[in-house]
Enzyme design. Structure first.
Site, short mmCIF file in Angstrom:
data_model
loop_
_atom_site.label_atom_id
_atom_site.label_comp_id
_atom_site.label_asym_id
_atom_site.label_seq_id
_atom_site.Cartn_x
_atom_site.Cartn_y
_atom_site.Cartn_z
CB SER A 142 -0.91 0.02 1.23
OG SER A 142 -1.81 -1.05 1.19
N GLY A 147 -4.17 2.32 -2.48
CA GLY A 147 -4.64 1.32 -1.55
C GLY A 147 -5.33 0.21 -2.33
CD GLN A 357 -27.07 -2.12 22.72
OE1 GLN A 357 -26.04 -1.60 22.34
NE2 GLN A 357 -28.10 -1.43 23.17
CD GLU A 384 -4.29 -9.77 4.13
OE1 GLU A 384 -4.59 -10.83 3.55
OE2 GLU A 384 -3.66 -9.72 5.20
#
Length: 400
Positions: A142, A147, A357, A384
């Protein structure tokens, strides 16, 4: 956070329950049993992510688990890289410690191009050391402006009388600043797009390489930006053929894509185990949280999401192993791996959110396993191959 400090006997990862499926054989089940037993005994202080990663590499190497990152001919455990073994390792490690999973995965990803296309000398010098944990590997693909669009990379490798000179930047590089070597992808023909990329091994101490710019992220991992300023490497640094780097990068990612799904699956299983344990013990309105139908429904949904992820993940790994000579890279395998990576990472995010939660305020308390997982899972939907990229792969495959 210290890894492995919150075991729940009734929520522990069953060593082989999910491996009775026909995707696996007895060797895979034995691997899982041994790894679970080992992992339960490990206690690593992860308050310093770089120190912890180095310790994990040492521990994984000493115990022989890193041998699954390289082929048998170079100190590995199996004749060739086995996707199902990688899936088992990453799922189990991620269940116990996402940082342990990260340390393991980067040894494989960072050395994968050398395994696939390295010269005998490159393989002999790096692969046994990767398998033992004596060398830490890194994969440098990258860039700040490249990217998902790998072909847009700008790092330039120009030929010299004795090798190559690299100029440019890489960023979001895992193990950046602590790796012993980097497999670096650079443009050797700037105007040729994806067809003008080559791969090079660059040692960490190479003159002209600066890896000091560390990147801080929400779930601490060792990341850095690499800057190359007239960084010279010898002609023996080239991995594979000139301008063959893009294919090599994609082949490497292909091997490990299903294992990213497995890491997400391991994190989801851990969140589910924590939620079940909590539901059974949390007193509320004169009964336990588990007695409420709303809780049972949530646990049922989490269980189904995990099962769906597992089936797709194991199928993708099985497809690659079944015909690794011609299965990897085929449209069917690419689609299966994309489906697994997309589903497992997105489902894990949902499972972990539901678990948090259920914990209420404790779920967001720093240092709690659920809070840690909530931060850890987020990046898996990006790296990836982001979820959007996987959707495009699947959409194009459908239109064919």
């Amino acid at each position: 956070m210290v890894a492995f400090e919150h075991p729940h006997p009734h929520g522990a990862l069953a060593p082989t329950a999910h491996l009775e499926l026909p995707f696996f054989d007895d060797a895979h089940r034995a691997l899982a049993n041994g790894l679970v037993a080992w992992a339960r005994e490990q206690h690593v202080d992860e308050s310093d992510d770089r120190a912890a990663c180095k310790e994990w590499v040492q521990r994984l190497g000493a115990a022989g688990w890193l041998r699954y990152c390289v082929p048998e001919a170079h100190g590995g455990a199996l004749p060739a890289l086995d996707s199902r073994a990688l899936v088992i390792l990453r799922e189990t490690l991620a269940y116990h410690s996402p940082l342990a999973d990260f340390a393991f995965a980067m040894q494989g990803l960072g050395s994968g191009a050398i395994t696939l296309a390295g010269t005998p000398a490159q393989r002999a010098h790096h692969l046994p050391a990767v398998a033992s944990g004596d060398q830490i590997a890194a994969f440098a693909l990258s860039e700040p402006e490249a990217g998902s669009d790998v072909a847009a990379m700008a790092l330039r490798a120009t030929p010299t009388a004795s090798g190559w000179t690299l100029n440019g930047q890489k960023t979001w590089i895992s193990n950046g600043g602590m790796a012993d070597f980097y497999v670096v992808f650079a443009k050797t023909e700037p105007d040729a797009g994806a067809r003008g990329i080559s791969a090079f091994i660059v040692n960490a101490d190479a003159p002209g390489l600066d890896s000091s710019a560390h990147i801080q992220v929400m779930a601490p991992h060792p990341l850095a930006t690499l800057t190359f300023m007239d960084c010279h490497v010898g002609s023996d640094a080239l991995v594979g053929s000139v301008n063959g780097g893009f294919k090599l990068a994609m082949q490497t990612l292909d091997i490990f894509r299903a294992s990213v799904a497995a890491a997400a699956l391991g994190m989801a299983r851990r969140a589910f185990a924590e939620a079940v344990a909590h539901a059974k013990t949390r007193k509320m309105f004169g009964q336990t949280l588990a007695d409420f139908q709303l809780t049972q429904a949530k646990l049922g949904e989490m269980s189904a999401l995990i099962d769906a992820s597992a089936m797709l993940t194991y199928r993708a790994a099985w497809m690659r192993d079944r015909s690794s000579a011609n299965g990897a890279g085929t449209p069917a395998y690419t689609a299966a791996a994309a489906s697994a990576k997309l589903t497992a990472t997105e489902n894990a995010q949902r499972v972990i959110d539901m678990a948090l939660q259920m914990f209420g305020g404790r779920g967001v308390q720093v240092g709690q396993p659920i809070e840690h997982l909530y931060r850890d899972i987020r990046s898996l939907r990006i790296y990836e191959g982001a979820s959007e990229v996987q959707l495009l792969i699947l959409g194009k495959q459908a239109l064919r």
